[in-house]
Write an enzyme that holds these catalytic residues in place. Structure first.
Site, short mmCIF file in Angstrom:
data_model
loop_
_atom_site.label_atom_id
_atom_site.label_comp_id
_atom_site.label_asym_id
_atom_site.label_seq_id
_atom_site.Cartn_x
_atom_site.Cartn_y
_atom_site.Cartn_z
N HIS A 47 22.20 -47.02 -16.79
CA HIS A 47 20.82 -47.22 -16.33
C HIS A 47 20.81 -47.87 -14.94
O HIS A 47 20.01 -47.52 -14.08
CB HIS A 47 20.06 -48.14 -17.28
CG HIS A 47 19.91 -47.64 -18.69
ND1 HIS A 47 20.59 -48.20 -19.74
CD2 HIS A 47 19.17 -46.64 -19.21
CE1 HIS A 47 20.25 -47.57 -20.86
NE2 HIS A 47 19.40 -46.63 -20.57
N ASP A 161 22.07 -37.09 -20.40
CA ASP A 161 21.17 -36.36 -21.30
C ASP A 161 20.84 -35.02 -20.65
O ASP A 161 19.74 -34.81 -20.14
CB ASP A 161 19.92 -37.20 -21.57
CG ASP A 161 20.27 -38.48 -22.31
OD1 ASP A 161 20.36 -38.44 -23.54
OD2 ASP A 161 20.52 -39.50 -21.65
#
Ligand code: AMP
Length: 291
Positions: A47, A161
Site C-alpha cells: 500500500h 489484484d
C-alpha cells in the site's frame, strides 16, 4: 515533525475540505491534481508503494480506508479483516498523504446495501469472481462511489489484484469516467511472497507453503519460453508439492480480454493463481511473455 493527514469520516466533510484545498493550491497558480488510493487498511509496504506513487503524481493525495461489506461474501472474513487505523494513519503521515477518508459502512451505505450496483459483466464471474460471487460488483460499486466522492484526476491501484485492475480499467472506459488509472507493480517479501493484509493470518508453516505461489509463478515465467502448457506444468510442479496449499485456480489469460489463452498462444499474457493456504485465501499473478 511529520504532518499527519487529516482523517475524515463523512462524505460532506471530505468534499468541502477537498474543495478548499484545491482552491488554496490553485490560488497560488500551482496545479492541484487529486490522486486517490483506495484501500481496506491494515496497510503494508505494498500500500505504501501506491501512496508514494500517488504523492509523486499529484498535489493532493486521498487514501481511503474502508472495509467494503459489499465485496465480502456471507462466509468470508469481513468481521475478522484486520483493522489498524492508528498505525495506518502514522504510516500515511510518513508517506505524505493529505487526507485519510475512513467512513463507516453506514456513511457509505445509509440504506444498508445500496440498491444500485455496478455490474462487472462476464469477466467478473471468472477466477476470483467464481470463487467469490458478487465480489467484483461490490468492488466496482464502491470504487465508483469513491470516484464520485473524491473526483480524482488519478487513481492508483496495485498489480497484485490483477483482475481488479482489469475490471476497473474497463469500468472507466465503459462508463466514460474522467479518471486515469496508475498501476504499481506487486511489492513482495524477499522470499517472493506478495505482501497482503491477509498474510497476518499465516502461521510459520502456512507462510512457508504460501511462498510456493510466487515461486510457481516465477517457474512459469521461465518455462513460458516453451509455451503455455509448459508454463502451467512448471507452476503446478512447484505449488502442487505443498500439502498446505489448496489450489483454487491457475490460469493463463490474455491481457486484453482476460479470457484463458489457447495452448498454442504466443504473445503477452498473465498467469493468475489463487489458493487457500491453511485457512487463508491468497492470490498472486505474473506477466508472461510467450515468444
Ligand atoms: P486492499 O487494501 O487489499 O484492498 O488493497 C488496496 C490496494 O493496494 C489495491 O490496489 C491492491 O492491489 C494494492 N496492493 C495490495 N497488496 C499489494 C502489493 N503487495 N503490492 C502492490 N499493491 C498492493
Amino acid at each position: 515533525m511529520l504532518t499527519k493527514p487529516e482523517v475524515i469520516d463523512t462524505i460532506d466533510e471530505l468534499r468541502s475540505r477537498l474543495c478548499l484545498k484545491r482552491q488554496n493550491i490553485a490560488s497560488t497558480g500551482a496545479e492541484a491534481r487529486v490522486v486517490l488510493v483506495p484501500t481496506m487498511g491494515a496497510l503494508h509496504d505494498g500500500h505504501r508503494a501506491l501512496v508514494r506513487r500517488a504523492v509523486a503524481l499529484g498535489e493532493i493525495v486521498v487514501v481511503s480506508i474502508f472495509v467494503n461489506p459489499l465485496q465480502f461474501g456471507v462466509n468470508e472474513d469481513l468481521d475478522t479483516y484486520p483493522r489498524t487505523l492508528d498505525a495506518d494513519v502514522t504510516a500515511l503521515a510518513e508517506e505524505g498523504a493529505t487526507f485519510v477518508f475512513a467512513p463507516t459502512a453506514r456513511e457509505m451505505y445509509p440504506d444498508g446495501a445500496s440498491s444500485t450496483r455496478v455490474t462487472a459483466g462476464a469477466i467478473g464471474g471468472l477466477y476470483e469472481g467464481a470463487a467469490r460471487p458478487g465480489h467484483f460488483d461490490g468492488m466496482l460499486t464502491v470504487v465508483n462511489k469513491l470516484f464520485n466522492i473524491v473526483e480524482p484526476d488519478l487513481a492508483v491501484f496495485g498489480q497484485k489484484d490483477a483482475q481488479q485492475v482489469f475490471l476497473v480499467e474497463r469500468m472507466i472506459a465503459d462508463l466514460n469516467l474522467r479518471v486515469s488509472l496508475e498501476v504499481v507493480p506487486t511489492v513482495r517479501e524477499t522470499s517472493g511472497l506478495a505482501l497482503s493484509s491477509r498474510n497476518h493470518n499465516l502461521d510459520e508453516p502456512a507462510r512457508a507453503a504460501a511462498r510456493s505461489l510466487s515461486a510457481g509463478l516465477a517457474a512459469a515465467a521461465s518455462a513460458a519460453l516453451k509455451g503455455v502448457p509448459a508454463a502451467i506444468v512448471a507452476a503446478h510442479a512447484v505449488i502442487g508439492a505443498q500439502t498446505l496449499v489448496k489450489l483454487d485456480y491457475l490460469v493463463v489469460v490474455h491481457p486484453h480480454t482476460y479470457l484463458p489463452v489457447a495452448d498454442d498462444y504466443r504473445g503477452p499474457a498473465r498467469m493468475l493463481v489463487a489458493a487457500v493456504v491453511g485457512s487463508t485465501r491468497l492470490i498472486d499473478n505474473i506477466s508472461l511473455d510467450i515468444p
